[in-house]
Design an enzyme around this catalytic site. Structure first.
Site, PDB file in Angstrom:
ATOM      1  N   THR A 120     -28.907   5.389 -10.252  1.00  0.00           N
ATOM      2  CA  THR A 120     -28.246   4.467 -11.177  1.00  0.00           C
ATOM      3  C   THR A 120     -29.096   3.219 -11.427  1.00  0.00           C
ATOM      4  O   THR A 120     -29.904   2.836 -10.579  1.00  0.00           O
ATOM      5  CB  THR A 120     -26.892   4.034 -10.567  1.00  0.00           C
ATOM      6  OG1 THR A 120     -26.362   2.942 -11.304  1.00  0.00           O
ATOM      7  CG2 THR A 120     -27.021   3.590  -9.117  1.00  0.00           C
TER       8      THR A 120
ATOM      9  N   GLU B 193     -27.844   0.416 -11.281  1.00  0.00           N
ATOM     10  CA  GLU B 193     -27.244  -0.654 -10.456  1.00  0.00           C
ATOM     11  C   GLU B 193     -28.110  -1.004  -9.247  1.00  0.00           C
ATOM     12  O   GLU B 193     -27.907  -2.053  -8.633  1.00  0.00           O
ATOM     13  CB  GLU B 193     -25.844  -0.258 -10.002  1.00  0.00           C
ATOM     14  CG  GLU B 193     -24.904  -0.073 -11.157  1.00  0.00           C
ATOM     15  CD  GLU B 193     -23.431  -0.116 -10.780  1.00  0.00           C
ATOM     16  OE1 GLU B 193     -23.099  -0.559  -9.673  1.00  0.00           O
ATOM     17  OE2 GLU B 193     -22.614   0.283 -11.623  1.00  0.00           O
TER      18      GLU B 193
ATOM     19  N   TYR C 293     -21.519   0.258  -3.204  1.00  0.00           N
ATOM     20  CA  TYR C 293     -21.949   1.458  -3.943  1.00  0.00           C
ATOM     21  C   TYR C 293     -23.429   1.383  -4.278  1.00  0.00           C
ATOM     22  O   TYR C 293     -24.207   2.283  -3.951  1.00  0.00           O
ATOM     23  CB  TYR C 293     -21.121   1.618  -5.233  1.00  0.00           C
ATOM     24  CG  TYR C 293     -21.781   2.554  -6.233  1.00  0.00           C
ATOM     25  CD1 TYR C 293     -21.887   3.914  -5.977  1.00  0.00           C
ATOM     26  CD2 TYR C 293     -22.330   2.062  -7.434  1.00  0.00           C
ATOM     27  CE1 TYR C 293     -22.520   4.770  -6.879  1.00  0.00           C
ATOM     28  CE2 TYR C 293     -22.961   2.912  -8.332  1.00  0.00           C
ATOM     29  CZ  TYR C 293     -23.052   4.260  -8.052  1.00  0.00           C
ATOM     30  OH  TYR C 293     -23.681   5.104  -8.938  1.00  0.00           O
TER      31      TYR C 293
ATOM     32  N   LYS D 254     -26.677   3.617  -2.987  1.00  0.00           N
ATOM     33  CA  LYS D 254     -27.549   4.382  -3.905  1.00  0.00           C
ATOM     34  C   LYS D 254     -29.003   3.906  -3.751  1.00  0.00           C
ATOM     35  O   LYS D 254     -29.935   4.717  -3.772  1.00  0.00           O
ATOM     36  CB  LYS D 254     -27.092   4.228  -5.359  1.00  0.00           C
ATOM     37  CG  LYS D 254     -25.796   4.931  -5.709  1.00  0.00           C
ATOM     38  CD  LYS D 254     -25.838   6.450  -5.592  1.00  0.00           C
ATOM     39  CE  LYS D 254     -26.728   7.104  -6.612  1.00  0.00           C
ATOM     40  NZ  LYS D 254     -26.610   8.596  -6.550  1.00  0.00           N
TER      41      LYS D 254
HETATM   42  P1  NAD Z   1     -18.329  11.540 -10.036  1.00  0.00           P
HETATM   43  O1  NAD Z   1     -17.658  10.624  -9.058  1.00  0.00           O
HETATM   44  O2  NAD Z   1     -17.632  11.864 -11.303  1.00  0.00           O
HETATM   45  O3  NAD Z   1     -18.634  12.943  -9.327  1.00  0.00           O
HETATM   46  C1  NAD Z   1     -19.169  13.034  -8.038  1.00  0.00           C
HETATM   47  C2  NAD Z   1     -19.103  14.505  -7.600  1.00  0.00           C
HETATM   48  O4  NAD Z   1     -19.701  14.596  -6.291  1.00  0.00           O
HETATM   49  C3  NAD Z   1     -17.691  15.058  -7.497  1.00  0.00           C
HETATM   50  O5  NAD Z   1     -17.618  16.350  -8.039  1.00  0.00           O
HETATM   51  C4  NAD Z   1     -17.434  15.100  -6.000  1.00  0.00           C
HETATM   52  O6  NAD Z   1     -16.528  16.119  -5.602  1.00  0.00           O
HETATM   53  C5  NAD Z   1     -18.849  15.354  -5.462  1.00  0.00           C
HETATM   54  N1  NAD Z   1     -19.014  14.876  -4.082  1.00  0.00           N
HETATM   55  C6  NAD Z   1     -18.699  13.646  -3.586  1.00  0.00           C
HETATM   56  N2  NAD Z   1     -18.982  13.592  -2.274  1.00  0.00           N
HETATM   57  C7  NAD Z   1     -19.515  14.791  -1.938  1.00  0.00           C
HETATM   58  C8  NAD Z   1     -20.050  15.341  -0.729  1.00  0.00           C
HETATM   59  N3  NAD Z   1     -20.028  14.639   0.419  1.00  0.00           N
HETATM   60  N4  NAD Z   1     -20.539  16.593  -0.744  1.00  0.00           N
HETATM   61  C9  NAD Z   1     -20.539  17.323  -1.904  1.00  0.00           C
HETATM   62  N5  NAD Z   1     -20.036  16.871  -3.058  1.00  0.00           N
HETATM   63  C10 NAD Z   1     -19.542  15.623  -3.073  1.00  0.00           C
HETATM   64  O7  NAD Z   1     -19.757  10.921 -10.281  1.00  0.00           O
HETATM   65  P2  NAD Z   1     -20.609  10.852 -11.641  1.00  0.00           P
HETATM   66  O8  NAD Z   1     -20.155   9.707 -12.431  1.00  0.00           O
HETATM   67  O9  NAD Z   1     -20.648  12.209 -12.239  1.00  0.00           O
HETATM   68  O10 NAD Z   1     -22.048  10.478 -11.041  1.00  0.00           O
HETATM   69  C11 NAD Z   1     -22.930  11.500 -10.617  1.00  0.00           C
HETATM   70  C12 NAD Z   1     -24.194  10.864 -10.080  1.00  0.00           C
HETATM   71  O11 NAD Z   1     -24.813  10.095 -11.099  1.00  0.00           O
HETATM   72  C13 NAD Z   1     -23.962   9.904  -8.916  1.00  0.00           C
HETATM   73  O12 NAD Z   1     -24.999  10.081  -7.982  1.00  0.00           O
HETATM   74  C14 NAD Z   1     -24.011   8.524  -9.539  1.00  0.00           C
HETATM   75  O13 NAD Z   1     -24.476   7.571  -8.608  1.00  0.00           O
HETATM   76  C15 NAD Z   1     -25.015   8.758 -10.654  1.00  0.00           C
HETATM   77  N6  NAD Z   1     -24.853   7.905 -11.850  1.00  0.00           N
HETATM   78  C16 NAD Z   1     -23.640   7.770 -12.453  1.00  0.00           C
HETATM   79  C17 NAD Z   1     -23.522   7.001 -13.627  1.00  0.00           C
HETATM   80  C18 NAD Z   1     -22.210   6.861 -14.364  1.00  0.00           C
HETATM   81  O14 NAD Z   1     -22.125   6.061 -15.295  1.00  0.00           O
HETATM   82  N7  NAD Z   1     -21.167   7.588 -14.019  1.00  0.00           N
HETATM   83  C19 NAD Z   1     -24.647   6.372 -14.150  1.00  0.00           C
HETATM   84  C20 NAD Z   1     -25.879   6.511 -13.488  1.00  0.00           C
HETATM   85  C21 NAD Z   1     -25.949   7.303 -12.341  1.00  0.00           C
HETATM   86  O1  DAU Z   2     -24.604   1.482 -14.466  1.00  0.00           O
HETATM   87  C1  DAU Z   2     -24.346   2.752 -13.935  1.00  0.00           C
HETATM   88  C2  DAU Z   2     -23.039   2.747 -13.177  1.00  0.00           C
HETATM   89  O2  DAU Z   2     -21.997   2.677 -14.141  1.00  0.00           O
HETATM   90  C3  DAU Z   2     -22.875   3.979 -12.284  1.00  0.00           C
HETATM   91  O3  DAU Z   2     -23.858   3.966 -11.291  1.00  0.00           O
HETATM   92  C4  DAU Z   2     -21.483   3.995 -11.634  1.00  0.00           C
HETATM   93  O4  DAU Z   2     -21.309   5.198 -10.891  1.00  0.00           O
HETATM   94  C5  DAU Z   2     -20.462   3.934 -12.746  1.00  0.00           C
HETATM   95  O5  DAU Z   2     -19.149   3.898 -12.188  1.00  0.00           O
HETATM   96  C6  DAU Z   2     -20.682   2.705 -13.629  1.00  0.00           C
HETATM   97  O6  DAU Z   2     -20.436   1.483 -12.875  1.00  0.00           O
HETATM   98  P1  DAU Z   2     -19.633   0.226 -13.518  1.00  0.00           P
HETATM   99  O7  DAU Z   2     -19.080  -0.566 -12.412  1.00  0.00           O
HETATM  100  O8  DAU Z   2     -20.463  -0.458 -14.536  1.00  0.00           O
HETATM  101  O9  DAU Z   2     -18.478   1.053 -14.313  1.00  0.00           O
HETATM  102  P2  DAU Z   2     -16.896   0.801 -14.464  1.00  0.00           P
HETATM  103  O10 DAU Z   2     -16.420   1.780 -15.483  1.00  0.00           O
HETATM  104  O11 DAU Z   2     -16.206   0.782 -13.149  1.00  0.00           O
HETATM  105  O12 DAU Z   2     -16.842  -0.663 -15.073  1.00  0.00           O
HETATM  106  C7  DAU Z   2     -17.523  -0.976 -16.280  1.00  0.00           C
HETATM  107  C8  DAU Z   2     -17.311  -2.468 -16.528  1.00  0.00           C
HETATM  108  O13 DAU Z   2     -15.938  -2.694 -16.842  1.00  0.00           O
HETATM  109  C9  DAU Z   2     -17.618  -3.329 -15.320  1.00  0.00           C
HETATM  110  O14 DAU Z   2     -18.201  -4.552 -15.758  1.00  0.00           O
HETATM  111  C10 DAU Z   2     -16.240  -3.613 -14.706  1.00  0.00           C
HETATM  112  C11 DAU Z   2     -15.317  -3.598 -15.921  1.00  0.00           C
HETATM  113  N1  DAU Z   2     -13.949  -3.106 -15.661  1.00  0.00           N
HETATM  114  C12 DAU Z   2     -13.802  -1.904 -15.023  1.00  0.00           C
HETATM  115  C13 DAU Z   2     -12.554  -1.411 -14.771  1.00  0.00           C
HETATM  116  C14 DAU Z   2     -12.382  -0.094 -14.045  1.00  0.00           C
HETATM  117  C15 DAU Z   2     -12.860  -3.829 -16.117  1.00  0.00           C
HETATM  118  O15 DAU Z   2     -12.995  -4.896 -16.713  1.00  0.00           O
HETATM  119  N2  DAU Z   2     -11.616  -3.325 -15.851  1.00  0.00           N
HETATM  120  C16 DAU Z   2     -11.408  -2.153 -15.187  1.00  0.00           C
HETATM  121  O16 DAU Z   2     -10.228  -1.778 -14.964  1.00  0.00           O
END
Ligand code: NAD
Ligand code: DAU
Length: 357
Positions: free
Chosen positions: A133, A135, A159, A163
């Site tokens: 990420t 982050e 978090y 990471k």
């Molecule tokens: P998510 O929370 O939607 O999914 C995570 C998945 O991992 C789930 O299917 C869960 O069951 C599985 N999991 C969790 N713990 C586990 C374990 N101990 N063993 C096996 N499986 C396990 O997450 P996401 O949003 O799809 O993110 C996927 C990856 O991408 C993460 O590594 C996250 O850090 C990274 N990432 C996410 C974002 C975002 O915006 N969502 C952005 C950049 C990077």
């Molecule tokens: O930048 C990549 C990251 O983006 C990933 O690594 C994380 O897994 C993913 O969850 C996401 O993190 P954020 O914290 O940026 O996402 P989130 O959707 O939780 O929040 C987005 C922004 O919105 C953040 O500034 C917090 C704000 N927020 C979030 C929630 C859930 C609110 O204002 N209200 C809310 O209820």
């Protein structure tokens, strides 16, 4: 290739598997523990493919992982399994340390043992792709500047610290043991099958239910949004053609303040779902300012120049087109939504938002 994808039942992992199965000839082994965030229904028709296999395994379980490598003999690993929600990491960091740090360490050791058993072209071609990420870079505190691959690490939350630690482990396994790794750091994803604890799906579902739209602090924080299917294509491009040992930043050139994102969702709902819930005149009237997230990062913005120049990847969706598709998807997919907003989901929203949930 046969690609072992960890976390393939999650938001991004399921998009990667849907893309691999429908648009490429690669085979997939989905290794997922199925936590609250994992849902096999997110895989759609991919689950029926003969190029798809599933193993319900915790990445912290070394013996189970060894068995998975032995049975499936993958050509590459794409590691997405993680605890991913910042707010949950503030309420309970232990699961984040366990899966993101310890789990990545256990997976690296299993992959290394397997890699060392390979020879010839299979050994030369093997890849371990760690999906991370933006982050890990901390935040940018003004409107200028972008995260590049050279930006120093400065994570803010449990978090992002977990990471960041996992990224360091992956690079150490490359330098010390010669494991052929690739690392990608991506900005905020959005799109279909996004678990509704995250900003965009939470706001869509709350608005449709006539519930408050909880904006943290003053809503001025900036995120750089990328449509999840663009990220999935980028990840497959990197695992196919990325240079071993390199890091690639991935982002959408879509910076928006949180409040603006919520207002855009409300405007789209006025157009796509004009019948308001009872007692609501305008969706935007539901916007409610709530206590800020502790340690809240101010701004993320990615310089994706390297992956664009070297590997020719570009996002296809604009924020406008991607957000419209996303809102429509949540309006059309009641069965998936009902499947993920069960008792444990309600327990989370009560804990996090109290009376605003
Ligand atoms: P998510 O929370 O939607 O999914 C995570 C998945 O991992 C789930 O299917 C869960 O069951 C599985 N999991 C969790 N713990 C586990 C374990 N101990 N063993 C096996 N499986 C396990 O997450 P996401 O949003 O799809 O993110 C996927 C990856 O991408 C993460 O590594 C996250 O850090 C990274 N990432 C996410 C974002 C975002 O915006 N969502 C952005 C950049 C990077
Ligand atoms: O930048 C990549 C990251 O983006 C990933 O690594 C994380 O897994 C993913 O969850 C996401 O993190 P954020 O914290 O940026 O996402 P989130 O959707 O939780 O929040 C987005 C922004 O919105 C953040 O500034 C917090 C704000 N927020 C979030 C929630 C859930 C609110 O204002 N209200 C809310 O209820």
């Amino acid at each position: 290739m046969k690609i072992l994808v960890t976390g393939g039942a999650g938001f991004i992992g399921s998009a990667v598997i849907r893309h691999l199965v429908s648009d490429t000839g690669h085979a997939v082994v989905n290794v997922d523990k199925l936590t609250y965030a994992g849902n096999l229904a997110s895989l759609g028709a991919a689950i029926e493919s003969e190029r798809y296999a599933f193993e319900q395994v915790d990445i912290c379980d070394a013996d189970a992982l060894r068995g998975v490598f032995e049975r499936h003999q993958p050509d590459a690993v794409m590691h997405l399994a993680a605890e991913s929600h910042v707010d949950r990491s503030i309420h309970g960091p232990a699961d984040f340390i366990q899966t993101n740090l310890v789990g990545t360490g256990v997976l690296l050791e299993a992959a290394r043992a397997y890699f060392e058993s390979l020879s010839g072209t299979r050994r030369e071609g093997f890849r371990f792709h760690h999906v991370s990420t933006d982050e890990v870079y901390g935040d940018l505190d003004g409107p200028e500047g972008l995260f590049t691959e050279q930006t120093p690490y400065a994570p803010s939350s449990p978090y992002s610290a977990s990471k960041a630690g996992s990224d360091h482990l992956v690079r150490a396994w490359h330098r010390t043991f010669g494991l052929p790794v690739l690392v990608t750091n991506c900005s905020n994803n959005y799109g279909p099958y996004h678990f509704p604890e995250k900003l965009i799906p939470l706001m869509i579902l709350n608005a449709r239910a006539g519930k408050p739209l909880p904006v943290y602090g003053d809503g001025s924080q900036v995120r750089d949004w990328l449509y999840v299917e663009d990220h999935a294509r980028a990840l497959v491009t990197v695992i196919e053609s990325g240079r071993v040992g390199e890091t690639y930043n991935i982002g959408g050139h879509n910076e928006h303040r949180n409040l603006e994102v919520v207002e855009r969702i409300c405007a789209l709902l006025e157009e796509l779902a004009p019948r308001h819930p009872e007692g609501v005149t305008r969706y935007a009237d539901l916007i409610t300012y709530v206590k800020d997230r502790p340690g809240h990062d101010v701004r993320y913005a990615i310089d994706a120049g390297k992956v664009e120049r070297e590997l020719g990847w570009r996002p296809r969706e604009t924020f406008e087109s991607g957000l419209r598709k996303t809102v429509q998807w949540y309006l059309d997919n009641h069965a998936w939504i009902e499947g993920v907003t069960s008792g444990t989901y309600r327990d989370w929203t009560a804990k996090q938002y109290g009376k605003h949930g």
